[in-house]
Write a protein that holds these residues in place. Structure first.
Motif, PDB file in Angstrom:
ATOM      1  N   GLY A  18       0.935  -1.160  -0.059  1.00 42.83           N
ATOM      2  CA  GLY A  18      -0.002  -0.056  -0.069  1.00 42.83           C
ATOM      3  C   GLY A  18       0.883   1.120  -0.038  1.00 42.83           C
ATOM      4  O   GLY A  18       1.505   1.599   1.072  1.00 42.83           O
ATOM      5  N   GLY A  20       0.258   4.369  -0.067  1.00 39.76           N
ATOM      6  CA  GLY A  20      -0.883   5.523   0.393  1.00 39.76           C
ATOM      7  C   GLY A  20       0.024   6.219   1.426  1.00 39.76           C
ATOM      8  O   GLY A  20       1.296   6.408   1.635  1.00 39.76           O
ATOM      9  N   MET A  21      -0.477   6.921   2.141  1.00 44.54           N
ATOM     10  CA  MET A  21      -0.414   7.990   3.221  1.00 44.54           C
ATOM     11  C   MET A  21       0.637   7.336   4.312  1.00 44.54           C
ATOM     12  O   MET A  21       1.870   7.956   4.655  1.00 44.54           O
ATOM     13  CB  MET A  21      -1.387   8.757   3.764  1.00 44.54           C
ATOM     14  N   ALA A  22       0.083   6.191   4.902  1.00 45.37           N
ATOM     15  CA  ALA A  22       0.898   5.691   5.993  1.00 45.37           C
ATOM     16  C   ALA A  22       2.002   4.817   5.647  1.00 45.37           C
ATOM     17  O   ALA A  22       3.112   4.850   5.958  1.00 45.37           O
ATOM     18  CB  ALA A  22      -0.026   4.556   6.482  1.00 45.37           C
TER      19      ALA A  22
ATOM     20  N   GLU B  10      -0.928  -0.193  -5.758  1.00 48.37           N
ATOM     21  CA  GLU B  10      -1.722  -0.537  -6.837  1.00 48.37           C
ATOM     22  C   GLU B  10      -1.984   0.644  -7.641  1.00 48.37           C
ATOM     23  O   GLU B  10      -2.111   0.694  -8.974  1.00 48.37           O
ATOM     24  CB  GLU B  10      -2.803  -1.362  -6.713  1.00 48.37           C
ATOM     25  N   GLU B  11      -1.806   2.016  -6.961  1.00 47.24           N
ATOM     26  CA  GLU B  11      -2.135   3.267  -7.659  1.00 47.24           C
ATOM     27  C   GLU B  11      -1.064   3.539  -8.505  1.00 47.24           C
ATOM     28  O   GLU B  11       0.397   3.151  -8.080  1.00 47.24           O
ATOM     29  CB  GLU B  11      -2.511   4.360  -6.726  1.00 47.24           C
ATOM     30  N   ARG B  18      -3.880  12.489   0.205  1.00 44.44           N
ATOM     31  CA  ARG B  18      -5.292  12.278  -0.120  1.00 44.44           C
ATOM     32  C   ARG B  18      -6.170  13.259   0.686  1.00 44.44           C
ATOM     33  O   ARG B  18      -7.113  13.594  -0.024  1.00 44.44           O
ATOM     34  CB  ARG B  18      -5.577  10.775   0.452  1.00 44.44           C
ATOM     35  N   VAL B  51      -0.688  -6.522  -4.703  1.00 48.05           N
ATOM     36  CA  VAL B  51      -0.542  -7.462  -3.758  1.00 48.05           C
ATOM     37  C   VAL B  51      -1.906  -8.246  -3.864  1.00 48.05           C
ATOM     38  O   VAL B  51      -2.914  -7.934  -3.542  1.00 48.05           O
ATOM     39  CB  VAL B  51       0.069  -7.569  -2.691  1.00 48.05           C
ATOM     40  N   THR B  78      -3.100  -0.848   3.558  1.00 53.58           N
ATOM     41  CA  THR B  78      -3.814  -1.127   2.401  1.00 53.58           C
ATOM     42  C   THR B  78      -5.274   0.071   2.329  1.00 53.58           C
ATOM     43  O   THR B  78      -5.787   0.034   1.493  1.00 53.58           O
ATOM     44  CB  THR B  78      -4.561  -2.131   2.214  1.00 53.58           C
ATOM     45  N   ARG B 106     -12.209   8.897  -3.403  1.00 49.40           N
ATOM     46  CA  ARG B 106     -11.220   8.285  -2.537  1.00 49.40           C
ATOM     47  C   ARG B 106      -9.782   8.500  -3.229  1.00 49.40           C
ATOM     48  O   ARG B 106      -8.846   8.638  -2.340  1.00 49.40           O
ATOM     49  CB  ARG B 106     -11.536   6.946  -2.389  1.00 49.40           C
ATOM     50  N   LEU B 132     -16.349  14.366   3.709  1.00 50.64           N
ATOM     51  CA  LEU B 132     -15.862  14.004   2.476  1.00 50.64           C
ATOM     52  C   LEU B 132     -17.062  14.613   1.428  1.00 50.64           C
ATOM     53  O   LEU B 132     -16.682  15.111   0.486  1.00 50.64           O
ATOM     54  CB  LEU B 132     -15.945  12.241   1.896  1.00 50.64           C
ATOM     55  N   ASP B 262      -5.397   3.203   7.820  1.00 45.59           N
ATOM     56  CA  ASP B 262      -7.135   3.115   7.828  1.00 45.59           C
ATOM     57  C   ASP B 262      -7.444   1.684   7.932  1.00 45.59           C
ATOM     58  O   ASP B 262      -8.801   1.419   8.149  1.00 45.59           O
ATOM     59  CB  ASP B 262      -7.648   3.673   6.408  1.00 45.59           C
ATOM     60  N   LEU B 273      -8.185   8.311   9.772  1.00 50.88           N
ATOM     61  CA  LEU B 273      -7.706   9.438   9.817  1.00 50.88           C
ATOM     62  C   LEU B 273      -6.016   9.560   9.510  1.00 50.88           C
ATOM     63  O   LEU B 273      -5.336   8.630   9.653  1.00 50.88           O
ATOM     64  CB  LEU B 273      -7.859  10.147  11.289  1.00 50.88           C
ATOM     65  N   ALA B 274      -5.811  10.810   8.703  1.00 48.06           N
ATOM     66  CA  ALA B 274      -4.341  10.817   8.283  1.00 48.06           C
ATOM     67  C   ALA B 274      -3.462  11.033   9.530  1.00 48.06           C
ATOM     68  O   ALA B 274      -2.491  10.451   9.563  1.00 48.06           O
ATOM     69  CB  ALA B 274      -4.404  12.033   7.384  1.00 48.06           C
ATOM     70  N   ARG B 355      -7.295  19.117   7.559  1.00 46.84           N
ATOM     71  CA  ARG B 355      -6.351  18.347   8.430  1.00 46.84           C
ATOM     72  C   ARG B 355      -7.310  17.122   9.312  1.00 46.84           C
ATOM     73  O   ARG B 355      -8.077  16.588   8.948  1.00 46.84           O
ATOM     74  CB  ARG B 355      -6.409  19.373   9.596  1.00 46.84           C
TER      75      ARG B 355
HETATM   76  C1  LIG Z   1     -10.964  13.151  -0.102  1.00 43.97           C
HETATM   77  C2  LIG Z   1     -10.565  12.977   1.100  1.00 43.97           C
HETATM   78  C3  LIG Z   1     -10.381  13.949   2.115  1.00 43.97           C
HETATM   79  C4  LIG Z   1      -9.752  13.465   3.473  1.00 43.97           C
HETATM   80  N1  LIG Z   1      -9.677  14.121   4.388  1.00 43.97           N
HETATM   81  C5  LIG Z   1      -9.346  14.055   5.550  1.00 43.97           C
HETATM   82  C6  LIG Z   1      -8.814  15.059   6.628  1.00 43.97           C
HETATM   83  O1  LIG Z   1      -9.285  16.089   6.428  1.00 43.97           O
HETATM   84  N2  LIG Z   1      -8.509  14.557   7.599  1.00 43.97           N
HETATM   85  C7  LIG Z   1      -7.852  13.315   7.958  1.00 43.97           C
HETATM   86  O2  LIG Z   1      -7.586  12.942   9.001  1.00 43.97           O
HETATM   87  N3  LIG Z   1      -7.964  12.293   7.102  1.00 43.97           N
HETATM   88  C8  LIG Z   1      -8.835  12.638   5.839  1.00 43.97           C
HETATM   89  N4  LIG Z   1      -8.841  11.729   4.914  1.00 43.97           N
HETATM   90  C9  LIG Z   1      -8.499  10.420   5.472  1.00 43.97           C
HETATM   91  C10 LIG Z   1      -6.779  10.225   5.276  1.00 43.97           C
HETATM   92  O3  LIG Z   1      -6.677  10.355   3.581  1.00 43.97           O
HETATM   93  C11 LIG Z   1      -6.663   8.643   5.243  1.00 43.97           C
HETATM   94  O4  LIG Z   1      -6.855   8.517   6.691  1.00 43.97           O
HETATM   95  C12 LIG Z   1      -5.238   8.313   5.035  1.00 43.97           C
HETATM   96  O5  LIG Z   1      -4.934   8.328   3.601  1.00 43.97           O
HETATM   97  C13 LIG Z   1      -4.932   6.688   5.364  1.00 43.97           C
HETATM   98  O6  LIG Z   1      -3.761   6.403   4.909  1.00 43.97           O
HETATM   99  P1  LIG Z   1      -3.491   4.897   4.617  1.00 43.97           P
HETATM  100  O7  LIG Z   1      -2.175   4.708   3.940  1.00 43.97           O
HETATM  101  O8  LIG Z   1      -3.726   4.095   5.538  1.00 43.97           O
HETATM  102  O9  LIG Z   1      -4.481   4.719   3.290  1.00 43.97           O
HETATM  103  P2  LIG Z   1      -4.384   5.171   1.753  1.00 43.97           P
HETATM  104  O10 LIG Z   1      -3.848   6.541   1.896  1.00 43.97           O
HETATM  105  O11 LIG Z   1      -5.618   5.206   1.358  1.00 43.97           O
HETATM  106  O12 LIG Z   1      -3.416   4.311   1.099  1.00 43.97           O
HETATM  107  C14 LIG Z   1      -3.699   2.832   0.880  1.00 43.97           C
HETATM  108  C15 LIG Z   1      -2.981   2.347  -0.273  1.00 43.97           C
HETATM  109  O13 LIG Z   1      -2.802   1.052  -0.613  1.00 43.97           O
HETATM  110  C16 LIG Z   1      -3.245   0.915  -1.691  1.00 43.97           C
HETATM  111  N5  LIG Z   1      -3.545  -0.689  -1.834  1.00 43.97           N
HETATM  112  C17 LIG Z   1      -4.428  -1.276  -1.174  1.00 43.97           C
HETATM  113  N6  LIG Z   1      -4.463  -2.605  -1.015  1.00 43.97           N
HETATM  114  C18 LIG Z   1      -3.545  -2.980  -1.885  1.00 43.97           C
HETATM  115  C19 LIG Z   1      -2.860  -4.032  -2.579  1.00 43.97           C
HETATM  116  N7  LIG Z   1      -3.523  -5.150  -2.256  1.00 43.97           N
HETATM  117  N8  LIG Z   1      -1.868  -3.974  -3.061  1.00 43.97           N
HETATM  118  C20 LIG Z   1      -1.251  -3.040  -3.351  1.00 43.97           C
HETATM  119  N9  LIG Z   1      -1.779  -1.572  -3.150  1.00 43.97           N
HETATM  120  C21 LIG Z   1      -2.748  -1.689  -2.334  1.00 43.97           C
HETATM  121  C22 LIG Z   1      -4.364   1.518  -2.199  1.00 43.97           C
HETATM  122  O14 LIG Z   1      -4.451   1.719  -3.418  1.00 43.97           O
HETATM  123  C23 LIG Z   1      -3.815   2.941  -1.628  1.00 43.97           C
HETATM  124  O15 LIG Z   1      -2.995   3.620  -2.427  1.00 43.97           O
HETATM  125  C24 LIG Z   1      -9.424  11.944   3.656  1.00 43.97           C
HETATM  126  C25 LIG Z   1      -9.445  10.975   2.851  1.00 43.97           C
HETATM  127  C26 LIG Z   1     -10.072  11.457   1.304  1.00 43.97           C
HETATM  128  C27 LIG Z   1     -10.321  10.477   0.328  1.00 43.97           C
END
Ligand SMILES: Cc1cc2nc3c(=O)[nH]c(=O)nc-3n(C[C@H](O)[C@H](O)[C@H](O)COP(=O)(O)OP(=O)(O)OC[C@H]3O[C@@H](n4cnc5c(N)ncnc54)[C@H](O)[C@@H]3O)c2cc1C
Lengths: 91, 490
Positions: A18, A20-22, B10-11, B18, B51, B78, B106, B132, B262, B273-274, B355
Motif C-alpha cells: 500500500g 498511500g499515506m501511511a 496499486e495506484e 489524499r 498484492v 492498504t 477516494r 468527504l 486506515d 484519519l491521516a 486536517r
Molecule cells: C477526499 C479525502 C479527504 C480526506 N480528508 C481528511 C482529513 O481532512 N483529515 C484526515 O485526518 N483524514 C482525511 N482523509 C482520510 C485520510 O486520507 C486517510 O486516513 C489516509 O489516507 C490513510 O492512509 P493509509 O495509508 O492508511 O491509506 P491510503 O492513503 O488510502 O493508502 C492505501 C493505499 O494502499 C493501496 N492498496 C490497497 N490494497 C493494496 C494491495 N493489495 N496491493 C497494493 N496496493 C494496495 C491503495 O491503492 C492505496 O493507494 C481524507 C480522505 C479522502 C479520500
C-alpha cells in the motif's frame, strides 16, 4: 519466478503493501532512521508505464449565487451545567 | 544491519496527500502539488502493482503480475475502500461497473475523472453529508456545477459537529450555491443507455429519493463513508474485526506482520484519519529500525520456482470505482507538500485546507497519547496507545460569492472539532455563538479535562485548545470562558 531474496542477505527486508499515506510515511521514516542499502539493478523490477500528462485543473469562474438566508442573530455567551435527569420513582 | 524497504502500491501515481484531493478537484492545486516527498533513493517502490496474496509459510507476498516478494517484516497499509450504498440501479445484475457519471471520491483517479466530467452548469448530486461529501460538494460548486447534497442524517458532519454548528455550516454551503437536503434518503439511480466503445453503456440521469422525488443529475458523487481494506489479511488467516486487529506494537496476530493506517484496528478503533496513520507509521518505524530484534521466523518452506499464476484478489479488495484518467506528474516537480499537520501546529500562512479528524470518544482508553518512550521493562520497543487529533477543514469561498461568511464578506469558513461535543449530565458546557459573524464556539468540560469541542468561523483559540486536548492535561485555573476568548487564557 524472480524474487528479491538474496542468499545470506545482511539486510532486514521490510515489505510495505500500500503506497498511500501511511505506507509512504513509514518508508520515509525507515529510510531516515536506518541505513538503506543502495538499490541493485533487479531485473524483477518492472518498468512502470507513465501515462501522458493532462493539463492541471484550473478554477472555473462562476456567477455569484443569490443566497436566501434568514437574518443573522447574536447569541451571547452562556455557560451551563447539564442537569442530572430527575430520579425515577421506584417501587 | 541495513533495512531493505520495498513499497508496493496499486495506484500508478507517485504517493500523494489524499487529504488535499478536494483542492485538486476544486482546481486550486494541480495534482503534482499534493505529492508527498519521495522516500529516500534506497527505497524500492513498485507502483501499479497489486498484492493479491500473502504467503505466510514462505514469508512472501504474491503480486498480480505473478512476482513474489519475500519479507522479514510485512506491513499492511492498504487503506480503505469507499462504501457503495445499496442503491437500486447502481450496478446491473452481476455487474461491477458504476454507470457513467457516478464516482466515488477516494483516489487521485476518482478525482481526475470527476474533474474531467464536471462542467459549469453541470447538475451534480453528492450523496452523503460527512466531511468527504461536504468537501466534494464545495469543490464541485467551485468548478461551477449546480450542486445538490443529499444527506440521510439530521445534520451535516454529524461525526464532528452538533446541530448548532452544523446549522452555520449549512448557511455557508447555501451561500456557496450548494442546495443541502438533510434527512433525505436516496433510494436509487435512474440511468439511460449511451453509446460506448465496447457497445452500449449506462449513464446516470437522475437520483431517486425515498419520498418519491427525483433529482436530475449529470454527475453523482458517492460519499457514504469508507470501509477498511482487510481482504488480504483475512485471506491470510490474520485476525480481522472491522479492521486488521493490531496490538500496541502495531503487530497483527502474526508477529511478523504489522498493520497501520486506515486498514488497522487498534483497541477496537478504526481511525480512518491521516493523523492516526502518521503516528502509527512513526511508531512502527522505531519498531522496525535495526535495533529491536524481529520475532523468530515461522517455519519456512523453500521457494517454489514453479509457482502458478497469481490468484484473483479477494473480492472485498477489488477496487470498485471509476476508470483511470490519463495522468502523470511533470517530472521533477513533486514534493512541495508534506503531511497534513495537526491543526495547531500549522505554520502561519499555511493554507492546508483539511486536517485531521477525530473519531474517538474522549473517554475511550485509546485517548492516551502515543508513547515513544520505552515500555516498562523494555528499553527498546515504542508503543502506540491511540491518537487524539483534531478535525480541521477550511471551506474556501467561491470567488465572487457571499459564501465566505454569512456577514457577507468573501472568505473561507474554517472549522475545527475534537473529542465528544455532546455533554452528559454533570458536564459543563461553554458556548459562544455569534451568527452575525458566523462564528460558533463550544467546549464541553468534565471535571478539569476537556471532553470535546467545536470551533467554527473563528479559530483564534484553536492552538491552546488543541494542545490541551492532545496532551489530556488538566485545564488551567483561569475562568473557563477564556478557553473560547483569548487562546485558552495562556
Ligand atoms: C477526499 C479525502 C479527504 C480526506 N480528508 C481528511 C482529513 O481532512 N483529515 C484526515 O485526518 N483524514 C482525511 N482523509 C482520510 C485520510 O486520507 C486517510 O486516513 C489516509 O489516507 C490513510 O492512509 P493509509 O495509508 O492508511 O491509506 P491510503 O492513503 O488510502 O493508502 C492505501 C493505499 O494502499 C493501496 N492498496 C490497497 N490494497 C493494496 C494491495 N493489495 N496491493 C497494493 N496496493 C494496495 C491503495 O491503492 C492505496 O493507494 C481524507 C480522505 C479522502 C479520500
Amino acid at each position: 519466478m524472480e524474487s528479491y531474496r538474496e542468499p545470506m542477505s545482511p539486510s532486514r527486508r521490510v515489505v510495505i503493501v500500500g503506497g498511500g499515506m501511511a505506507g509512504t510515511r513509514l518508508a520515509q521514516q525507515l529510510a531516515a532512521r536506518a541505513p538503506v542499502p543502495a538499490l541493485r539493478p533487479v531485473s524483477a523490477l518492472r518498468p512502470v508505464p507513465v501515462p501522458p500528462p493532462v493539463p492541471a485543473l484550473r478554477p472555473v469562474p462562476v456567477p455569484p449565487p443569490v443566497p436566501v438566508l434568514p437574518p443573522p442573530v447574536l447569541v451571547l455567551s452562556v455557560r451551563a451545567r447539564v442537569p442530572a435527569p430527575a430520579p425515577t420513582p421506584t417501587g | 544491519m541495513t533495512v531493505e524497504v520495498t513499497i508496493i502500491g496499486e495506484e500508478p501515481h507517485p504517493a500523494y496527500n489524499r487529504v488535499l484531493l478536494a483542492e485538486v478537484l476544486a482546481g486550486r492545486y494541480a495534482p503534482e502539488v499534493i505529492a508527498l516527498p519521495a522516500p529516500a533513493a534506497g527505497v524500492r517502490r513498485l507502483s501499479g502493482v497489486r498484492v493479491v496474496r500473502i504467503d505466510r509459510p514462505t514469508a512472501e507476498v504474491v503480486c498480480d503480475d505473478g512476482r513474489r516478494v519475500p519479507y522479514d517484516a510485512l506491513v499492511l497499509a492498504t487503506g480503505s475502500n469507499p462504501v457503495l450504498p445499496p442503491l437500486r440501479g447502481l450496478f446491473e445484475p452481476d455487474g461491477h461497473e458504476l454507470p457513467d457519471g457516478v464516482h466515488a471520491f477516494r483516489t487521485m483517479d476518482d478525482c481526475l475523472a470527476l474533474g474531467a466530467a464536471v462542467r459549469p452548469g453541470a447538475r451534480a448530486v453528492v450523496i452523503g453529508g460527512g466531511l468527504l461529501g461536504v468537501s466534494a460538494a464545495r469543490a464541485l460548486a467551485q468548478r461551477g456545477a449546480q450542486v445538490v447534497l443529499a444527506h440521510q442524517g439530521e445534520h451535516l458532519m454529524e461525526r464532528q459537529l452538533d446541530p448548532g454548528a452544523s446549522g452555520l455550516l449549512l448557511r455557508h454551503m447555501a451561500a456557496l450555491g450548494v442546495e443541502v437536503h438533510t434527512e433525505c434518503r436516496v433510494r436509487g439511480l435512474c440511468t439511460r443507455t449511451v453509446d460506448g466503445e465496447g457497445g452500449g453503456g449506462r449513464a446516470v440521469s437522475a437520483v431517486e429519493l425515498a419520498d418519491g422525488y427525483a433529482l436530475e443529475a449529470d454527475l453523482v458523487v458517492l460519499a457514504c463513508g469508507v470501509r477498511p481494506r482487510v481482504g488480504l489479511a483475512r485471506a491470510a488467516g490474520l485476525e480481522v474485526a472491522r479492521g486488521v486487529v493490531i496490538d500496541d506494537e502495531l503487530r497483527t496476530s502474526d508477529p511478523r506482520v504489522f498493520a497501520i493506517g486506515d486498514c488497522a484496528e487498534h483497541a477496537g478503533i478504526v481511525y480512518g484519519l491521516a493523523g492516526a496513520a502518521q503516528e502509527q507509521a512513526d511508531v512502527l518505524a522505531h519498531r522496525l529500525s535495526p535495533t529491536p530484534p524481529l520475532p523468530e521466523p515461522m517455519v519456512l518452506r523453500p521457494l517454489d520456482p514453479q509457482e502458478g499464476p497469481a490468484p484473483e484478489p479477494a473480492p472485498e479488495d477489488r477496487f470498485v470505482g471509476n476508470r483511470s484518467a490519463e495522468w502523470a506528474p511533470p517530472s521533477g516537480s513533486w514534493g512541495r507538500n508534506g503531511w497534513a499537520q495537526t491543526g495547531h501546529r500549522a505554520a502561519p500562512g499555511d493554507e492546508t485546507p483539511t486536517r485531521h479528524t477525530d473519531a474517538v470518544p474522549a473517554d475511550h482508553p485509546a485517548c492516551a497519547q502515543t508513547d515513544h518512550r520505552a515500555a516498562p521493562g523494555d528499553e527498546t520497543v515504542p508503543q502506540y496507545h491511540g491518537t487524539r487529533t483534531l478535525t480541521r477543514l477550511t471551506l474556501t469561498a467561491v470567488p465572487g460569492s457571499a459564501g465566505g461568511s454569512a456577514s457577507g464578506t468573501d472568505g473561507p469558513l474554517d472549522l475545527a472539532a475534537f473529542g465528544n461535543p455532546t455533554p452528559a449530565p454533570g458536564d459543563d458546557v461553554i458556548h459562544l455563538t455569534d451568527a452575525t459573524r458566523n462564528t460558533y464556539r463550544k467546549v464541553v468540560v468534565r471535571g478539569d479535562r476537556l471532553l470535546g469541542g467545536i470551533l467554527l468561523g473563528d479559530l483564534g483559540t484553536v492552538g491552546a485548545l488543541a494542545r490541551t486536548w492532545e496532551s489530556n492535561e488538566p485545564l488551567p485555573a483561569t475562568p473557563l470562558l477564556h478557553l473560547l476568548t483569548n487562546d485558552g487564557g495562556s
